[in-house]
Scaffold this active site. Structure first.
Site, PDB file in Angstrom:
ATOM      1  N   HIS A   1      -0.407   5.470   5.985  1.00  0.00           N
ATOM      2  CA  HIS A   1      -1.337   4.531   5.346  1.00  0.00           C
ATOM      3  C   HIS A   1      -1.782   3.477   6.363  1.00  0.00           C
ATOM      4  O   HIS A   1      -0.949   2.854   7.027  1.00  0.00           O
ATOM      5  CB  HIS A   1      -0.690   3.868   4.127  1.00  0.00           C
ATOM      6  CG  HIS A   1      -0.581   4.803   2.959  1.00  0.00           C
ATOM      7  ND1 HIS A   1       0.514   4.860   2.131  1.00  0.00           N
ATOM      8  CD2 HIS A   1      -1.462   5.731   2.489  1.00  0.00           C
ATOM      9  CE1 HIS A   1       0.315   5.784   1.198  1.00  0.00           C
ATOM     10  NE2 HIS A   1      -0.875   6.334   1.390  1.00  0.00           N
TER      11      HIS A   1
ATOM     12  N   GLU B   1      -0.465  -0.373   6.672  1.00  0.00           N
ATOM     13  CA  GLU B   1       0.977  -0.620   6.761  1.00  0.00           C
ATOM     14  C   GLU B   1       1.408  -0.665   8.220  1.00  0.00           C
ATOM     15  O   GLU B   1       2.173   0.173   8.699  1.00  0.00           O
ATOM     16  CB  GLU B   1       1.710   0.465   5.942  1.00  0.00           C
ATOM     17  CG  GLU B   1       1.279   0.453   4.483  1.00  0.00           C
ATOM     18  CD  GLU B   1       1.699   1.693   3.682  1.00  0.00           C
ATOM     19  OE1 GLU B   1       2.472   2.520   4.198  1.00  0.00           O
ATOM     20  OE2 GLU B   1       1.231   1.818   2.530  1.00  0.00           O
TER      21      GLU B   1
ATOM     22  N   ARG C   1      -6.372   1.679   3.151  1.00  0.00           N
ATOM     23  CA  ARG C   1      -5.156   2.487   2.983  1.00  0.00           C
ATOM     24  C   ARG C   1      -5.340   3.953   3.396  1.00  0.00           C
ATOM     25  O   ARG C   1      -4.454   4.580   3.933  1.00  0.00           O
ATOM     26  CB  ARG C   1      -4.753   2.394   1.494  1.00  0.00           C
ATOM     27  CG  ARG C   1      -3.737   3.410   1.002  1.00  0.00           C
ATOM     28  CD  ARG C   1      -3.427   3.112  -0.473  1.00  0.00           C
ATOM     29  NE  ARG C   1      -2.707   4.183  -1.125  1.00  0.00           N
ATOM     30  CZ  ARG C   1      -1.377   4.244  -1.247  1.00  0.00           C
ATOM     31  NH1 ARG C   1      -0.629   3.302  -0.719  1.00  0.00           N
ATOM     32  NH2 ARG C   1      -0.810   5.241  -1.878  1.00  0.00           N
TER      33      ARG C   1
ATOM     34  N   HIS D   1       6.675   3.694   5.288  1.00  0.00           N
ATOM     35  CA  HIS D   1       5.619   2.927   4.638  1.00  0.00           C
ATOM     36  C   HIS D   1       6.018   1.457   4.596  1.00  0.00           C
ATOM     37  O   HIS D   1       7.143   1.104   4.910  1.00  0.00           O
ATOM     38  CB  HIS D   1       5.457   3.376   3.185  1.00  0.00           C
ATOM     39  CG  HIS D   1       4.905   4.754   2.977  1.00  0.00           C
ATOM     40  ND1 HIS D   1       3.651   4.985   2.492  1.00  0.00           N
ATOM     41  CD2 HIS D   1       5.449   5.982   3.172  1.00  0.00           C
ATOM     42  CE1 HIS D   1       3.428   6.280   2.390  1.00  0.00           C
ATOM     43  NE2 HIS D   1       4.513   6.924   2.802  1.00  0.00           N
TER      44      HIS D   1
ATOM     45  N   GLU E   1      10.205   2.133   2.341  1.00  0.00           N
ATOM     46  CA  GLU E   1       9.246   1.039   2.175  1.00  0.00           C
ATOM     47  C   GLU E   1       9.838  -0.137   2.921  1.00  0.00           C
ATOM     48  O   GLU E   1      10.830  -0.732   2.473  1.00  0.00           O
ATOM     49  CB  GLU E   1       9.069   0.680   0.694  1.00  0.00           C
ATOM     50  CG  GLU E   1       8.341   1.720  -0.135  1.00  0.00           C
ATOM     51  CD  GLU E   1       6.861   1.813   0.188  1.00  0.00           C
ATOM     52  OE1 GLU E   1       6.326   0.925   0.869  1.00  0.00           O
ATOM     53  OE2 GLU E   1       6.248   2.801  -0.248  1.00  0.00           O
TER      54      GLU E   1
HETATM   55  O1  PAY Z   1       6.596   8.723  -3.521  1.00  0.00           O
HETATM   56  O2  PAY Z   1       6.453   7.133  -4.945  1.00  0.00           O
HETATM   57  C1  PAY Z   1       6.084   7.675  -3.913  1.00  0.00           C
HETATM   58  C2  PAY Z   1       4.995   7.077  -3.075  1.00  0.00           C
HETATM   59  C3  PAY Z   1       5.126   5.617  -2.873  1.00  0.00           C
HETATM   60  C4  PAY Z   1       4.091   4.922  -2.024  1.00  0.00           C
HETATM   61  C5  PAY Z   1       2.685   5.453  -2.290  1.00  0.00           C
HETATM   62  O3  PAY Z   1       1.993   4.992  -3.210  1.00  0.00           O
HETATM   63  O4  PAY Z   1       2.272   6.348  -1.561  1.00  0.00           O
HETATM   64  C6  PAY Z   1       4.222   3.441  -2.323  1.00  0.00           C
HETATM   65  C7  PAY Z   1       3.180   2.512  -1.750  1.00  0.00           C
HETATM   66  C8  PAY Z   1       2.894   2.824  -0.293  1.00  0.00           C
HETATM   67  O5  PAY Z   1       3.680   2.449   0.598  1.00  0.00           O
HETATM   68  O6  PAY Z   1       1.888   3.442  -0.047  1.00  0.00           O
HETATM   69  C9  PAY Z   1       3.607   1.053  -1.911  1.00  0.00           C
HETATM   70  C10 PAY Z   1       2.671   0.027  -1.348  1.00  0.00           C
HETATM   71  C11 PAY Z   1       3.158  -1.391  -1.581  1.00  0.00           C
HETATM   72  C12 PAY Z   1       1.282   0.166  -1.986  1.00  0.00           C
HETATM   73  O7  PAY Z   1       0.312   0.270  -1.262  1.00  0.00           O
HETATM   74  O8  PAY Z   1       1.200   0.171  -3.228  1.00  0.00           O
HETATM   75 ZN    ZN Z   2       2.189   3.634   2.094  1.00  0.00          ZN
END
Ligand code: PAY
Ligand code: ZN
Length: 332
Positions: free
Chosen positions: A70, A73, A132, A215, A291
């Site tokens: 992403h 990040e 993102r 991430h 994370e």
């Molecule tokens: O496997 O639950 C999962 C994926 C989690 C991540 C995603 O959405 O891909 C969580 C998010 C990320 O790091 O991309 C969290 C961050 C804070 C966001 O952008 O929401």
């Molecule tokens: Zn991410």
């Protein structure tokens, strides 16, 4: 010989600087480092993979690490570069590093989404800095604005790469709207970045035993599965025990607290993620998603200050070493 390569690990770096650093490592330490492209992005950037390992054999356990899937990040590629520097440059000084590099092969992609990353570096505009997705070409959709007005066309760029893997693709926590931040793409593996992961991992024929993807933010260490609440692999006890031990080691350095659990249970359900795919489709035993800092519920979580890069890297490296150790105990 003291082969010091000038690279400041305490700063965020451009894609070009990152490539130059990896190439310098490969030239300086040809006995343990190889750099190769695993794919080409929409904008024509080569995605670099650095392989670290001595006395490489097919039966050495392999460990995959990726950062920067992403764009916004930024701490993710920064900590992964720190891991690389530890493994490569501490090898001669630190017996722990020597063991890790002699007994395993490390396949590391520090910056999986260079197009998105460079875009997010190109302006401090929030729309840009907080990008993102990748930078796939514009896709258009018809959106209706109301009962008595004709639909209008909306066009947007980018696919959320962590929704584009083949694991319950498009089912939950993802969107078919190209303008969404969590747009999953037209089909699983529609994107060069995700395809390059798939093709490389598949090409290792089961050698990769551990899959780590980095991430930010929220300080969570996730194990599969993230696509549905309370859904776990058969060996979840092995994964949760390892994750808890890793989180403990991480905390022991500066007191940073992590939550441990599946993505679905700790954050939100989302399908099409790489960590789920690695476990569910590729059968890689130890699959985890980090994370990183900062903690949850801050407004500027993606804007982690540069003075946090080294502490974040150091504590996270403690966790990675625990997972690597566990990998060796299971597969050596
Ligand atoms: O496997 O639950 C999962 C994926 C989690 C991540 C995603 O959405 O891909 C969580 C998010 C990320 O790091 O991309 C969290 C961050 C804070 C966001 O952008 O929401
Ligand atoms: Zn991410």
């Amino acid at each position: 010989p003291e082969n010091r390569i000038a690279f400041n690990l305490a700063k965020y770096h451009s894609f070009a600087e990152t490539i130059n650093y990896l190439n310098a490592l490969a030239i300086t330490y040809p006995d343990r480092v190889h750099v190769m492209p695993i794919g080409i992005t929409h904008e024509g950037r080569q995605i670099p993979l650095i392989k670290i390992g001595t006395r490489s054999r097919a039966d050495k356990p392999g460990i995959w690490i990726d950062g920067g899937i992403h764009a916004r990040e930024w701490i993710s590629p920064a900590v992964v570069l720190y891991f690389i520097s530890q493994l490569v440059t501490e090898y001669d000084r630190d017996p722990t590093m020597r063991n890790l590099v002699d007994s395993m092969d490390w396949y590391i992609v520090p910056l999986l989404n260079p197009d998105g990353y460079e875009y997010s570096r190109s302006s401090s505009d929030v729309e840009v800095r907080l990008w993102r997705k990748n930078r796939s070409p514009t896709m258009c959709t018809q959106v209706s604005t109301g009962l008595f007005s004709p639909p209008t066309t909306q066009c947007c760029q980018g696919v959320d790469l962590n929704r584009n893997f083949d694991w319950f693709f498009g089912q939950v926590g993802s969107s078919t709207d190209p303008c969404s931040e969590i747009y999953n793409g037209r089909f699983a593996f529609s994107e060069p970045e995700t395809r390059s992961v798939r093709d490389f991992v598949t090409g290792q024929n089961g050698k990769i035993k551990t899959f780590l993807t980095f991430h930010s933010y929220s300080q969570i260490l996730m194990y599969p599965f993230g696509h549905q609440l309370r859904t776990y692999p058969n060996d979840v006890n092995d994964l949760s025990a390892t994750a808890n031990k890793a989180a403990q080691a991480l905390q022991s350095m500066y007191g940073t607290k992590y939550t441990v659990g599946t993505g679905a249970d700790t954050l939100y359900p989302a399908s099409g993620g790489s960590e789920d795919w690695a476990k569910g489709q590729m059968n890689i035993k130890y699959s985890f998603l980090f994370e990183l800092r900062p903690e949850d519920n801050v407004w500027d979580g993606f804007l982690l200050a540069e003075n946090q890069i080294i502490p974040t890297s150091r504590e996270t490296w403690e966790a990675v070493k625990i997972i690597a150790d566990q990998t060796l105990q299971t597969f050596r």
